[in-house]
Structures are given as C-alpha cells and as structure tokens.
Design a protein around this motif. Structure first.
Motif, mmCIF file in Angstrom:
data_model
loop_
_atom_site.group_PDB
_atom_site.id
_atom_site.type_symbol
_atom_site.label_atom_id
_atom_site.label_comp_id
_atom_site.label_asym_id
_atom_site.label_seq_id
_atom_site.Cartn_x
_atom_site.Cartn_y
_atom_site.Cartn_z
ATOM 1 N N LEU A 12 0.832 -1.207 0.000
ATOM 2 C CA LEU A 12 0.000 0.000 0.000
ATOM 3 C C LEU A 12 0.868 1.259 0.000
ATOM 4 O O LEU A 12 0.554 2.237 -0.691
ATOM 5 N N ARG A 16 1.019 4.201 -2.963
ATOM 6 C CA ARG A 16 0.906 5.650 -2.751
ATOM 7 C C ARG A 16 2.080 6.395 -3.394
ATOM 8 O O ARG A 16 1.902 7.450 -4.006
ATOM 9 N N ASP A 37 -4.803 7.751 -11.791
ATOM 10 C CA ASP A 37 -6.192 7.793 -11.321
ATOM 11 C C ASP A 37 -6.765 6.385 -11.136
ATOM 12 O O ASP A 37 -7.486 6.119 -10.175
ATOM 13 N N GLN A 40 -5.216 4.963 -8.095
ATOM 14 C CA GLN A 40 -5.817 5.584 -6.916
ATOM 15 C C GLN A 40 -7.165 4.940 -6.602
ATOM 16 O O GLN A 40 -7.477 4.677 -5.443
ATOM 17 N N ALA A 41 -7.966 4.688 -7.646
ATOM 18 C CA ALA A 41 -9.259 4.035 -7.443
ATOM 19 C C ALA A 41 -9.064 2.633 -6.862
ATOM 20 O O ALA A 41 -9.798 2.215 -5.950
ATOM 21 N N LEU A 43 -6.446 1.634 -5.084
ATOM 22 C CA LEU A 43 -5.955 1.824 -3.719
ATOM 23 C C LEU A 43 -7.116 2.169 -2.785
ATOM 24 O O LEU A 43 -7.210 1.632 -1.676
ATOM 25 N N ASP A 44 -8.004 3.047 -3.230
ATOM 26 C CA ASP A 44 -9.175 3.398 -2.422
ATOM 27 C C ASP A 44 -10.021 2.164 -2.125
ATOM 28 O O ASP A 44 -10.506 1.982 -0.998
ATOM 29 N N GLU A 45 -10.188 1.297 -3.120
ATOM 30 C CA GLU A 45 -10.972 0.074 -2.942
ATOM 31 C C GLU A 45 -10.300 -0.856 -1.929
ATOM 32 O O GLU A 45 -10.956 -1.400 -1.039
ATOM 33 N N GLU A 47 -8.172 -0.031 0.439
ATOM 34 C CA GLU A 47 -8.240 0.561 1.781
ATOM 35 C C GLU A 47 -9.632 0.404 2.389
ATOM 36 O O GLU A 47 -9.768 0.144 3.588
ATOM 37 N N ALA A 48 -10.673 0.537 1.566
ATOM 38 C CA ALA A 48 -12.038 0.316 2.056
ATOM 39 C C ALA A 48 -12.219 -1.142 2.469
ATOM 40 O O ALA A 48 -12.850 -1.439 3.500
ATOM 41 N N ASP A 49 -11.642 -2.046 1.695
ATOM 42 C CA ASP A 49 -11.732 -3.467 2.031
ATOM 43 C C ASP A 49 -10.942 -3.797 3.299
ATOM 44 O O ASP A 49 -11.347 -4.663 4.079
#
Length: 103
Positions: A12, A16, A37, A40-41, A43-45, A47-49
């Motif tokens: 992770l 970044r 982008d 990033q999407a 990575l966001d997924e 991190e949410a998981d």
C-alpha cells in the motif's frame, strides 16, 4: 534492482508512492498500462476493504465470544438436567434413553 514487497502495508505504501510519482512527473512515465487515477481508485478500494475486513474480524470475534458463552451456559444446564435425571431415574435407568442419555 528493487524487490517488490510482500507485506500488505508495504504494498500500500508503494502504491501511494507510485501514484504520487506518476502524478508529479507524467512526462517521465508516458503511456503507463494503468493511470495514476486508476491506481488511486484501486488503492481506495483496497483501503475500504481493509477497513471492512477489520470490522468483520471484530464482529466475528464478538459473535464467537457470545457463542462460547451461550454454549457454556447451555452445557452447564444440560449437565444439571442430566444429573437430576440420573438421580430421579435411579430405579428405572432405561428412562434416561428418552433424553438421549444412557443408563
């Protein structure tokens, strides 16, 4: 030559840094197979998981502890019932088979 990390936290962190680098110098890294982008999407997924997994794990442990407590309570109650049934069925131990218990 760098080695790709194996630990989740290090992956992770690398993501970044790659996103930051791609955004800071797009002219140095043209035509990448995945854009900053898109990364990033992803990575966001992830991190949410990670957050959802931690919450699910906490819920699992809470439910497991409750299950252990209720199983313990029921086990103690069953033992009390069977002990009393053994006493009351002393003259007719075959009656215990009605409770799934042996003489």
């Amino acid at each position: 030559m760098a080695t790709f990390p194996k630990a989740e936290a290090k992956i992770l962190k690398l993501a970044r840094l790659v996103i930051e680098g791609l955004r800071a110098a797009p002219e140095d890294f043209p035509k990448m197979p995945v854009s900053a982008d898109e990364l990033q999407a992803m990575l966001d997924e992830v991190e949410a998981d990670v957050i959802a997994t931690a919450a699910a794990n906490a819920a699992y442990h809470e439910h497991h502890a409750r299950k252990d407590e209720s199983l313990d309570r029921m086990t103690r109650s069953l033992k009390a019932v069977l002990a009393m049934a053994e006493v009351t069925s002393r003259r007719h131990p075959e009656n215990l088979s009605r409770l799934g218990w042996g003489p």
